[in-house]
Design a protein around this motif. Sequence first.
Motif, short mmCIF file in Angstrom:
data_model
loop_
_atom_site.label_atom_id
_atom_site.label_comp_id
_atom_site.label_asym_id
_atom_site.label_seq_id
_atom_site.Cartn_x
_atom_site.Cartn_y
_atom_site.Cartn_z
N GLU A 9 76.91 -89.33 -70.57
CA GLU A 9 76.47 -88.78 -69.28
C GLU A 9 76.89 -89.75 -68.18
N ASP A 11 76.84 -89.10 -64.83
CA ASP A 11 76.29 -88.79 -63.51
C ASP A 11 75.58 -90.00 -62.88
N PHE A 46 85.43 -82.91 -75.20
CA PHE A 46 85.06 -81.89 -74.22
C PHE A 46 84.54 -82.56 -72.96
N PHE A 47 85.22 -82.32 -71.83
CA PHE A 47 84.83 -82.89 -70.55
C PHE A 47 84.15 -81.81 -69.71
N ASP A 48 82.91 -82.07 -69.32
CA ASP A 48 82.15 -81.11 -68.50
C ASP A 48 81.64 -81.83 -67.26
N GLU A 49 81.75 -81.19 -66.10
CA GLU A 49 81.29 -81.76 -64.84
C GLU A 49 81.90 -83.13 -64.58
N ILE A 79 88.27 -78.96 -70.97
CA ILE A 79 87.72 -79.45 -69.71
C ILE A 79 87.14 -78.26 -68.95
N VAL A 80 85.96 -78.43 -68.37
CA VAL A 80 85.30 -77.38 -67.61
C VAL A 80 85.41 -77.71 -66.13
N LEU A 81 85.91 -76.74 -65.34
CA LEU A 81 86.03 -76.91 -63.90
C LEU A 81 85.33 -75.76 -63.19
N GLN A 82 84.74 -76.05 -62.06
CA GLN A 82 84.14 -74.99 -61.24
C GLN A 82 85.22 -74.17 -60.55
#
Length: 202
Positions: A9, A11, A46-49, A79-82
Amino acid sequence: KDKKIIVFELDEVKDNPLLLSIMLQLISSVINETVWKDKSTKGYIFFDEVAKQFKFKGVLEKIEYFFQAVRKQNGAIGIVLQAISQLPDSGEFGQISKTIIENTQVLYVLNAKDYSALQNRFGMSDHAYHQMSSLTSDFEGQYKYSEVFIMRGNQHQVYRLEVPQKVFWAYQTEGAKNEELMKIYHETGNMESAIDQYIKTD
């Protein structure tokens, strides 16, 4: 190394370049030990945010390297992108983003504000664009569903996901209705019972 899943994490350290660089080194070490060295087991990265960290030197370059090398290591990466705009398309990072896109084997789109930007960045045909821009979801009707566009190479299609009510509420985590469900859960102490009760009163 004995863990089936490892989560980092970032963040809490996103505003501290020194701690972020230490974390990135730690992540690289873990990937080297668990994915690169052990080819007998397929590893998933896995890359998220993670888009917020792209501004820090080394983050995007490291992800680019993983995208280029992971297939040779019997692994997979996502990878997750908005939005696709989170991947820089100009300047010093533009070529890095292009490499990531070129090494993306499967594209999943749940929704997008700018479908034409996706079409341009991924070199999609007009047919793929029209399929993708036809995506709809309905979480208010009797039969709740969402749709996803999936493209692998030149093959692409829109798929609809519709699940039983119980399953829907088990994964629904947003909005006022979820707050009502969680209130019942805190009273009953049992999520399955809370979902049953909520469905009866909904």
